[in-house]
Design a protein around this motif. Structure first.
Motif, PDB file in Angstrom:
ATOM      1  N   VAL A  55       0.857  -1.190   0.000  1.00 58.48           N
ATOM      2  CA  VAL A  55       0.000   0.000   0.000  1.00 58.48           C
ATOM      3  C   VAL A  55       0.891   1.236   0.000  1.00 58.48           C
ATOM      4  CG1 VAL A  55      -1.985   1.129   1.065  1.00 58.48           C
ATOM      5  CG2 VAL A  55      -1.607  -1.325   1.433  1.00 58.48           C
ATOM      6  N   SER A 115      -5.355   4.550  -1.415  1.00 65.53           N
ATOM      7  CA  SER A 115      -5.715   3.414  -0.577  1.00 65.53           C
ATOM      8  C   SER A 115      -7.228   3.269  -0.434  1.00 65.53           C
ATOM      9  CB  SER A 115      -5.073   3.561   0.809  1.00 65.53           C
ATOM     10  OG  SER A 115      -5.447   2.498   1.655  1.00 65.53           O
ATOM     11  N   GLU A 116      -7.932   4.373  -0.195  1.00 62.24           N
ATOM     12  CA  GLU A 116      -9.379   4.295   0.020  1.00 62.24           C
ATOM     13  C   GLU A 116     -10.092   3.732  -1.211  1.00 62.24           C
ATOM     14  OE1 GLU A 116      -7.909   7.325   2.922  1.00 62.24           O
ATOM     15  OE2 GLU A 116      -7.559   6.909   0.812  1.00 62.24           O
ATOM     16  N   GLU A 119      -9.499   0.044  -1.173  1.00 61.29           N
ATOM     17  CA  GLU A 119     -10.272  -0.588  -0.101  1.00 61.29           C
ATOM     18  C   GLU A 119     -11.713  -0.828  -0.549  1.00 61.29           C
ATOM     19  OE1 GLU A 119      -9.824   1.606   3.623  1.00 61.29           O
ATOM     20  OE2 GLU A 119      -7.800   2.141   2.979  1.00 61.29           O
ATOM     21  N   LEU A 122     -12.333  -4.114  -2.122  1.00 63.47           N
ATOM     22  CA  LEU A 122     -12.237  -5.281  -1.245  1.00 63.47           C
ATOM     23  C   LEU A 122     -13.564  -5.606  -0.568  1.00 63.47           C
ATOM     24  CD1 LEU A 122      -8.838  -4.475   0.510  1.00 63.47           C
ATOM     25  CD2 LEU A 122      -9.236  -6.056  -1.388  1.00 63.47           C
ATOM     26  N   GLU A 123     -14.480  -4.654  -0.565  1.00 64.06           N
ATOM     27  CA  GLU A 123     -15.755  -4.846   0.119  1.00 64.06           C
ATOM     28  C   GLU A 123     -16.565  -5.950  -0.564  1.00 64.06           C
ATOM     29  OE1 GLU A 123     -17.710  -1.124   0.151  1.00 64.06           O
ATOM     30  OE2 GLU A 123     -16.169  -0.122   1.354  1.00 64.06           O
ATOM     31  N   SER A 151      -9.931   2.563  10.122  1.00 63.46           N
ATOM     32  CA  SER A 151     -10.663   1.839   9.081  1.00 63.46           C
ATOM     33  C   SER A 151      -9.695   1.196   8.092  1.00 63.46           C
ATOM     34  CB  SER A 151     -11.614   2.779   8.352  1.00 63.46           C
ATOM     35  OG  SER A 151     -12.240   2.112   7.269  1.00 63.46           O
ATOM     36  N   SER A 152      -8.707   1.955   7.625  1.00 66.84           N
ATOM     37  CA  SER A 152      -7.744   1.416   6.663  1.00 66.84           C
ATOM     38  C   SER A 152      -6.927   0.293   7.284  1.00 66.84           C
ATOM     39  CB  SER A 152      -6.805   2.523   6.164  1.00 66.84           C
ATOM     40  OG  SER A 152      -7.505   3.447   5.367  1.00 66.84           O
ATOM     41  N   THR A 155      -9.095  -2.809   7.651  1.00 69.41           N
ATOM     42  CA  THR A 155      -9.467  -3.377   6.353  1.00 69.41           C
ATOM     43  C   THR A 155      -8.362  -4.281   5.832  1.00 69.41           C
ATOM     44  OG1 THR A 155     -10.923  -1.551   5.733  1.00 69.41           O
ATOM     45  CG2 THR A 155      -9.992  -2.845   3.940  1.00 69.41           C
ATOM     46  N   TYR A 156      -7.124  -3.800   5.876  1.00 65.10           N
ATOM     47  CA  TYR A 156      -6.015  -4.614   5.372  1.00 65.10           C
ATOM     48  C   TYR A 156      -5.691  -5.765   6.315  1.00 65.10           C
ATOM     49  CZ  TYR A 156      -5.335  -1.116   1.776  1.00 65.10           C
ATOM     50  OH  TYR A 156      -5.528  -0.292   0.706  1.00 65.10           O
ATOM     51  N   GLN A 159      -7.705  -8.679   5.461  1.00 62.35           N
ATOM     52  CA  GLN A 159      -7.339  -9.399   4.242  1.00 62.35           C
ATOM     53  C   GLN A 159      -6.299 -10.482   4.481  1.00 62.35           C
ATOM     54  OE1 GLN A 159      -8.587  -9.064   0.947  1.00 62.35           O
ATOM     55  NE2 GLN A 159     -10.143  -8.063   2.208  1.00 62.35           N
TER      56      GLN A 159
END
Length: 305
Positions: A55, A115-116, A119, A122-123, A151-152, A155-156, A159
């Protein structure tokens, strides 16, 4: 955190990179320390590739080094690179094409986005190539720029494969002479009277606070590097002005766009109290970042580092 105008910011960043050894120090850390943290990870040696997400990949110098370190673990590696600067992404591609060690063994998926934006893909498992889990996520010196840090980060983390590892580097307050210089400067000017100017500068402490609150174990190493600020003390130096602007943006407690006149002089006086001068006359300041390593599954037997 406020930013300088985009093109000028790129110039100030280039000047900072030219004047410091952060890149060399980080590469050395990746080569010597990251392999230790990879030990004992139970990655299946089958036809499934190892998956890496980078990222904020920039020109790919760190991404390619990490991929090489992971080559002994698996024949095939899939790297997903996320970078909003198209010129940096082009440099990344040229770097890969020129590296024979990577060709044929490592595939790259380059994503020109922030990044956003990534992301969002990925949802709901929209990314079929990543739905089986990622073995390594690295976010090197980039979490300053995301809108929602927690949040970021989560999120990762979500994963990661069950045996996955996340590597984060972010500025540290520990051993940071530049931060100490700014604190001295702001105390002298009594800037605590202007709380609305407070910067949202992020440090490794912010990451650790989230991990602790979420009950996620981590390891941390403090890594020191130096920046040559000699040009900052030359009144008419354009290079020094760019370097000081970058330093003000990324190391200050409060927000600065540019400094001029008495404010510039006052800051340089504070910096001079913390600087070191070598026999060749170069004036340097010590900075540091923390390398934070997070395993998806806690290590049962601990880790000897």
């Amino acid at each position: 955190m406020r930013t300088l105008e985009e093109n000028y910011y790129a110039q100030t960043l280039a000047e900072f990179i030219r004047c410091c050894d952060q890149e060399i120090v980080m590469l050395n850390w990746i080569r010597t320390r990251l392999p230790i943290y990879l030990q004992g990870l139970h990655w299946k040696r089958d036809r499934t590739p190892l998956r890496i997400i980078g990222v904020g990949s920039g020109n790919g110098i760190m991404d390619t080094e990490i991929a090489k370190i992971m080559l002994p673990y698996q024949r095939d590696i899939d790297c997903t690179a996320i970078e909003p600067d198209i010129e940096e992404l082009d440099r990344f591609k040229r770097r890969v094409n020129a590296d024979k060690m990577l060709l044929g063994q490592v595939s790259f998926d380059w994503n020109h986005c922030c990044s956003e934006e990534f992301e969002g893909t990925l949802e709901g498992n929209k990314r079929d190539d990543l739905k089986f889990g990622t073995h390594l996520v690295h976010m090197l010196q980039m979490l300053y720029h995301v809108r929602d840090l927690e949040s970021s980060l989560m999120t990762y983390f979500g994963q990661l494969d069950a045996s996955g590892l996340m590597l984060i580097t972010l500025a540290s307050k520990q051993g940071n002479e530049m931060q100490a210089a700014f604190q001295d400067y702001e105390r002298k000017l009594q800037l605590d009277k202007y709380p609305t100017q407070r910067n949202q500068k992020r440090y490794s402490d912010d990451i650790i606070e989230i991990l602790k609150r979420k009950g996620i174990p981590y390891y941390k190493e403090n890594v020191v590097y130096r920046v040559d600020v000699s040009e900052c003390f030359k009144e008419r130096s354009k290079a020094g002005a760019k370097l000081l602007d970058f330093i003000c943006l990324t190391n200050a407690t409060r927000v600065y766009q540019t400094l001029a006149g008495t404010n510039r002089k006052a800051l340089l006086e504070s910096m001079s109290e913390f600087c070191s001068k070598d026999i060749e006359g170069r004036v340097t300041l010590k900075l540091s970042f923390d390398a934070i390593l997070v395993y998806k599954t806690p290590r049962v037997n601990g880790l000897k580092v």
